[in-house]
Design an enzyme around this catalytic site. Structure first.
Site, mmCIF file in Angstrom:
data_model
loop_
_atom_site.group_PDB
_atom_site.id
_atom_site.type_symbol
_atom_site.label_atom_id
_atom_site.label_comp_id
_atom_site.label_asym_id
_atom_site.label_seq_id
_atom_site.Cartn_x
_atom_site.Cartn_y
_atom_site.Cartn_z
ATOM 1 N N HIS A 111 6.686 2.407 12.772
ATOM 2 C CA HIS A 111 6.293 3.616 12.048
ATOM 3 C C HIS A 111 4.961 3.422 11.343
ATOM 4 O O HIS A 111 4.746 2.414 10.680
ATOM 5 C CB HIS A 111 7.373 4.066 11.055
ATOM 6 C CG HIS A 111 7.836 2.998 10.118
ATOM 7 N ND1 HIS A 111 8.751 2.031 10.483
ATOM 8 C CD2 HIS A 111 7.523 2.736 8.824
ATOM 9 C CE1 HIS A 111 8.967 1.230 9.455
ATOM 10 N NE2 HIS A 111 8.225 1.633 8.438
HETATM 11 P P1 AMP Z 1 8.511 0.221 5.640
HETATM 12 O O1 AMP Z 1 8.446 -0.653 4.444
HETATM 13 O O2 AMP Z 1 7.168 0.329 6.309
HETATM 14 O O3 AMP Z 1 9.613 -0.143 6.612
HETATM 15 O O4 AMP Z 1 8.792 1.680 5.088
HETATM 16 C C1 AMP Z 1 9.908 2.448 5.398
HETATM 17 C C2 AMP Z 1 9.667 3.861 4.859
HETATM 18 O O5 AMP Z 1 10.741 4.704 5.262
HETATM 19 C C3 AMP Z 1 9.607 3.942 3.335
HETATM 20 O O6 AMP Z 1 8.399 4.617 2.975
HETATM 21 C C4 AMP Z 1 10.851 4.740 2.951
HETATM 22 O O7 AMP Z 1 10.630 5.591 1.828
HETATM 23 C C5 AMP Z 1 11.134 5.555 4.197
HETATM 24 N N1 AMP Z 1 12.538 5.879 4.457
HETATM 25 C C6 AMP Z 1 13.627 5.133 4.173
HETATM 26 N N2 AMP Z 1 14.744 5.692 4.693
HETATM 27 C C7 AMP Z 1 14.342 6.829 5.327
HETATM 28 C C8 AMP Z 1 15.007 7.836 6.070
HETATM 29 N N3 AMP Z 1 16.332 7.773 6.290
HETATM 30 N N4 AMP Z 1 14.279 8.861 6.563
HETATM 31 C C9 AMP Z 1 12.948 8.938 6.343
HETATM 32 N N5 AMP Z 1 12.255 8.013 5.657
HETATM 33 C C10 AMP Z 1 12.928 6.961 5.161
#
Ligand code: AMP
Ligand code: ZN
Length: 193
Positions: A111
């Site tokens: 992502h």
């Molecule tokens: P990372 O540290 O790059 O893996 O970031 C994961 C991101 O996903 C963070 O910015 C979270 O706020 C976001 N996040 C966590 N759970 C969900 C979810 N179920 N749907 C959408 N975003 C999420």
């Protein structure tokens, strides 16, 4: 239930919970409440816990678990991430948007974060949250493309570097202000609006 059996059951519940948490993005990608835009290969969703006024995630439909699974065959896909970033910038011209990946992601499915520079959000709660977007822990997507072009893979950072980056002393991302703590920084960020 014996103590040993009960410990095994508890462990299995914890593992299931953490697995379903780590798959949260994969679920949000198919949830119309989260989807902002999509193409044949890519889905853009809103971040569930936004760390700024604008915070989206750009994900491939292909099951690529993280930046560490990327190789030079994915450059084309990342260029399409870039096109979507340009569209989002056009749609939010009043904001300064940045696009990049966390060096050590916590959730599965590759992502790319698209996040506005204001960093004004009630979900921004820790120094690590701040540093994950405002130190070299945040890898601009253009740098990721360059690394794939030059080396064909994204080098992992070690646990020490990971810890140090997230513990970097706080500093404003829009001026030279050095706050005493996160609440002071959050208060200061409002002065840039
Ligand atoms: P990372 O540290 O790059 O893996 O970031 C994961 C991101 O996903 C963070 O910015 C979270 O706020 C976001 N996040 C966590 N759970 C969900 C979810 N179920 N749907 C959408 N975003 C999420
Ligand atoms: Zn400042």
């Amino acid at each position: 239930m014996s103590k040993r059996t009960s410990e095994t059951v508890t462990q299995s519940v914890i593992e299931k919970k953490s697995k379903s948490w780590s798959l949260g993005l994969v679920n949000s990608m198919i949830n119309p409440d989260y989807i902002i835009k999509q193409t044949d290969r890519i889905v853009v969703i809103r971040d569930k816990y936004p760390k700024a006024k604008i915070h989206y995630l750009v994900l491939p439909r292909e099951d690529i678990s993280s930046i560490h699974k990327l190789n030079s065959s994915h450059i084309d896909l990342l260029n399409e991430f870039g096109l979507l970033f340009e569209q989002l910038k056009d749609q939010h011209q009043e904001f300064t948007l940045q696009a990049g990946f966390h060096a050590v992601p916590s959730l599965q499915r590759l992502h790319m974060h698209v996040i506005s520079k204001d960093m004004i959000s009630t979900w921004l709660k820790t120094k690590a949250h701040w540093n994950s977007f405002n130190t070299s822990f945040f890898l601009p997507y253009t740098d990721v493309i360059k690394e794939l072009q030059n080396k064909g893979t994204i080098t992992k950072i070690g646990p020490e570097k990971h810890k140090d980056l997230l513990a970097t002393p706080l500093k404003c991302n829009q001026c030279s202000y050095v706050p005493k703590n996160l609440p002071k920084l959050k208060e200061h960020l409002l002065s840039h609006q």
